[in-house]
Design a protein around this motif. Structure first.
Motif, PDB file in Angstrom:
ATOM      1  N   LEU A  66       7.075  -3.628  -8.862  1.00 51.07           N
ATOM      2  CA  LEU A  66       6.317  -3.207  -7.681  1.00 51.07           C
ATOM      3  C   LEU A  66       5.123  -2.367  -8.098  1.00 51.07           C
ATOM      4  O   LEU A  66       5.218  -1.500  -8.967  1.00 51.07           O
ATOM      5  CB  LEU A  66       7.224  -2.408  -6.742  1.00 51.07           C
ATOM      6  N   SER A  67       3.985  -2.642  -7.462  1.00 49.89           N
ATOM      7  CA  SER A  67       2.764  -1.895  -7.727  1.00 49.89           C
ATOM      8  C   SER A  67       2.135  -1.513  -6.395  1.00 49.89           C
ATOM      9  O   SER A  67       2.142  -2.315  -5.452  1.00 49.89           O
ATOM     10  CB  SER A  67       1.790  -2.750  -8.552  1.00 49.89           C
ATOM     11  N   THR A  68       1.623  -0.302  -6.296  1.00 44.89           N
ATOM     12  CA  THR A  68       1.058   0.148  -5.025  1.00 44.89           C
ATOM     13  C   THR A  68      -0.461   0.107  -5.065  1.00 44.89           C
ATOM     14  O   THR A  68      -1.084   0.562  -6.026  1.00 44.89           O
ATOM     15  CB  THR A  68       1.516   1.573  -4.678  1.00 44.89           C
ATOM     16  N   GLY A  69      -1.029  -0.459  -3.994  1.00 51.33           N
ATOM     17  CA  GLY A  69      -2.474  -0.466  -3.840  1.00 51.33           C
ATOM     18  C   GLY A  69      -2.836   0.365  -2.638  1.00 51.33           C
ATOM     19  O   GLY A  69      -2.712  -0.085  -1.503  1.00 51.33           O
ATOM     20  N   LYS A  70      -3.221   1.600  -2.843  1.00 53.26           N
ATOM     21  CA  LYS A  70      -3.534   2.500  -1.737  1.00 53.26           C
ATOM     22  C   LYS A  70      -4.723   1.958  -0.951  1.00 53.26           C
ATOM     23  O   LYS A  70      -5.263   0.906  -1.261  1.00 53.26           O
ATOM     24  CB  LYS A  70      -3.804   3.914  -2.255  1.00 53.26           C
ATOM     25  N   GLN A  71      -5.151   2.697   0.036  1.00 50.91           N
ATOM     26  CA  GLN A  71      -6.137   2.173   0.978  1.00 50.91           C
ATOM     27  C   GLN A  71      -7.550   2.173   0.404  1.00 50.91           C
ATOM     28  O   GLN A  71      -8.461   2.846   0.880  1.00 50.91           O
ATOM     29  CB  GLN A  71      -6.092   3.002   2.267  1.00 50.91           C
ATOM     30  N   SER A  72      -7.753   1.345  -0.649  1.00 49.49           N
ATOM     31  CA  SER A  72      -9.093   1.152  -1.201  1.00 49.49           C
ATOM     32  C   SER A  72      -9.130  -0.163  -1.965  1.00 49.49           C
ATOM     33  O   SER A  72      -8.104  -0.626  -2.475  1.00 49.49           O
ATOM     34  CB  SER A  72      -9.481   2.303  -2.129  1.00 49.49           C
ATOM     35  N   GLU A  73     -10.328  -0.743  -2.041  1.00 51.06           N
ATOM     36  CA  GLU A  73     -10.492  -1.994  -2.782  1.00 51.06           C
ATOM     37  C   GLU A  73     -10.143  -1.807  -4.251  1.00 51.06           C
ATOM     38  O   GLU A  73      -9.454  -2.640  -4.859  1.00 51.06           O
ATOM     39  CB  GLU A  73     -11.939  -2.479  -2.653  1.00 51.06           C
ATOM     40  N   PHE A 128       7.945  -0.535   7.130  1.00 49.50           N
ATOM     41  CA  PHE A 128       7.405  -1.891   7.221  1.00 49.50           C
ATOM     42  C   PHE A 128       7.224  -2.494   5.829  1.00 49.50           C
ATOM     43  O   PHE A 128       7.655  -3.612   5.553  1.00 49.50           O
ATOM     44  CB  PHE A 128       6.071  -1.867   7.970  1.00 49.50           C
ATOM     45  N   PHE A 129       6.619  -1.735   4.935  1.00 47.08           N
ATOM     46  CA  PHE A 129       6.363  -2.243   3.586  1.00 47.08           C
ATOM     47  C   PHE A 129       7.632  -2.254   2.741  1.00 47.08           C
ATOM     48  O   PHE A 129       7.755  -3.045   1.802  1.00 47.08           O
ATOM     49  CB  PHE A 129       5.243  -1.449   2.927  1.00 47.08           C
ATOM     50  N   ALA A 130       8.578  -1.397   3.086  1.00 45.99           N
ATOM     51  CA  ALA A 130       9.880  -1.456   2.423  1.00 45.99           C
ATOM     52  C   ALA A 130      10.565  -2.783   2.750  1.00 45.99           C
ATOM     53  O   ALA A 130      11.191  -3.405   1.887  1.00 45.99           O
ATOM     54  CB  ALA A 130      10.749  -0.287   2.864  1.00 45.99           C
ATOM     55  N   VAL A 181       3.163 -11.476  -5.176  1.00 45.98           N
ATOM     56  CA  VAL A 181       2.960 -11.439  -3.724  1.00 45.98           C
ATOM     57  C   VAL A 181       2.184 -10.163  -3.426  1.00 45.98           C
ATOM     58  O   VAL A 181       2.637  -9.068  -3.767  1.00 45.98           O
ATOM     59  CB  VAL A 181       4.295 -11.439  -2.963  1.00 45.98           C
ATOM     60  N   ALA A 182       1.018 -10.304  -2.814  1.00 43.86           N
ATOM     61  CA  ALA A 182       0.155  -9.142  -2.607  1.00 43.86           C
ATOM     62  C   ALA A 182      -0.199  -8.940  -1.140  1.00 43.86           C
ATOM     63  O   ALA A 182      -0.650  -9.865  -0.468  1.00 43.86           O
ATOM     64  CB  ALA A 182      -1.119  -9.279  -3.433  1.00 43.86           C
ATOM     65  N   TYR A 183       0.024  -7.725  -0.667  1.00 43.01           N
ATOM     66  CA  TYR A 183      -0.485  -7.298   0.635  1.00 43.01           C
ATOM     67  C   TYR A 183      -1.817  -6.613   0.346  1.00 43.01           C
ATOM     68  O   TYR A 183      -1.867  -5.459  -0.039  1.00 43.01           O
ATOM     69  CB  TYR A 183       0.495  -6.344   1.309  1.00 43.01           C
ATOM     70  N   PRO A 240       0.789  -1.226   0.000  1.00 40.86           N
ATOM     71  CA  PRO A 240       0.000   0.000   0.000  1.00 40.86           C
ATOM     72  C   PRO A 240       0.819   1.273   0.000  1.00 40.86           C
ATOM     73  O   PRO A 240       0.356   2.310  -0.465  1.00 40.86           O
ATOM     74  CB  PRO A 240      -0.832  -0.123   1.288  1.00 40.86           C
ATOM     75  N   ASP A 241       2.053   1.209   0.520  1.00 37.62           N
ATOM     76  CA  ASP A 241       2.828   2.442   0.689  1.00 37.62           C
ATOM     77  C   ASP A 241       4.318   2.113   0.668  1.00 37.62           C
ATOM     78  O   ASP A 241       4.831   1.463   1.590  1.00 37.62           O
ATOM     79  CB  ASP A 241       2.453   3.110   2.016  1.00 37.62           C
TER      80      ASP A 241
END
Length: 333
Positions: free
Chosen positions: A94-101, A73-75, A120-122, A67-68
């Motif tokens: 790397l792809s970012t998924g911000k705080q939304s579905e 932590f995400f680094a 691998v997806a968070y 997400p960030d």
């Protein structure tokens, strides 16, 4: 060296058709698509990574969704995946998924479209049923810090409830009975699960956790500052705090100290994650070690080797945090 014109000539199609095949659009019939791919093979035409992926049906790339990327932590999560990618002679995308579905779905679909060999997806906000459908569409999608029973063999997850229990046991072992919680206000499972475990242990000792002493803010340094100010304004007595993560704990410490409270002699505080900064805060932060780097490397290895017909052995699907005792918690006298 062959050019796109050479491919078009050999396949007896237009340059535009070759371009559409390379970009994997739906506007090309199967006959022409096969001609273009055969021509690319014969001419050894590989203009970019997408073309190579098209011919080989995989790109020797592993994707990771976080997400960030600015959060330590995400680094650490991305670094764990990158270590496996490098050892496997694969590239990391790397792809970012911000705080939304919607943004999480977009991030995962982008990696699928780029023909990543594994992902691998968070992901915290995509519903379980949609992730199950995605896993059917892309067999090498592995979830990290998420447990879904129907695809349990693709989930590398942390026991957040036990993490909350460990934090409570530690504070109670130091004779603290007046407790407070600084939690995250994100609408995900982790804050609820950690609070649930914490409450279980506290209530088992016939103690109460006043509602006013459970405050929720954004899980950042600033959020920790605001949460600490909120707690102090309650005018309720507390001697120890369990913070959702290290950033919130460190932010809270600064506010407590600015208001004349010494940590840990007046207020003990325990964080969660054990990011690098926790070792350099003052006082050094007692925290729960979240084995995110280990989980990320396991998730990456599982993504690369996943085979639904032969469930992988040797992977720690369930992980448990452990206590790191430093200087921000002390015996209540």
């Amino acid at each position: 060296m062959a050019t796109i014109k050479d491919v078009a000539k050999a396949a007896r199609v237009s340059i535009a058709t070759v371009s559409r095949v390379i970009n994997n659009t739906d506007k090309v019939g199967e006959v022409n698509r096969s001609r273009v791919i055969n021509a690319m093979n014969q001419l050894n035409y590989t203009p970019n990574a997408n073309a190579r992926a098209l011919v080989k049906q995989k790109s020797s790339t592993i994707g990771v969704v976080v997400p960030d990327i600015t959060d330590p932590f995400f680094a650490s999560l991305a670094n764990g995946v990158e270590e496996v990618a490098r050892a496997s002679k694969m590239q990391l995308l790397l792809s970012t998924g911000k705080q939304s579905e919607a943004s999480e779905l977009e991030a995962i679909n982008l990696l699928i479209e780029r023909r990543c060999e594994a992902i691998v997806a968070y992901s915290k906000l995509i519903p379980d049923d949609k992730l199950c459908l995605l896993s059917k569409k892309f067999p090498s999608l592995i979830l990290i810090d998420r447990y879904i029973a129907d695809i349990a063999d693709r989930c590398i997850w942390l026991d957040n409830i036990e993490g909350g229990r460990i934090a409570a046991r530690h504070l109670l072992s130091l004779n603290h009975q007046k407790l407070a919680v600084i939690n995250s206000n994100y609408k995900i499972d982790d804050p609820l699960l950690r609070l649930t475990g914490f409450k279980q242990v506290v209530e088992k000792q016939n103690l109460t956790l006043p509602k006013n002493l459970v405050v929720s803010y954004e899980p950042t340094l600033k959020g920790g500052e605001l949460a600490a100010q909120d707690l102090l304004e309650q005018k309720l007595s507390f001697t120890a705090v369990f913070a959702y993560n290290d950033a919130m704990a460190i932010g809270a410490i600064s506010v407590f100290e600015d208001n004349g409270y010494k940590v840990p002699s007046d207020i003990s505080i325990i964080g969660f994650d054990d990011v690098l900064l926790s070792q350099y805060s003052r006082p050094k932060l007692t925290t729960l070690h979240y084995p995110i780097n280990k989980m990320a490397t396991n998730a990456a290895k599982l993504a690369i080797t996943y085979n639904a017909e032969n469930i992988q052995q040797g992977f720690d699907f369930k992980n448990t945090p452990h206590l790191i005792k430093r200087d921000s918690t002390a015996l209540k006298r």
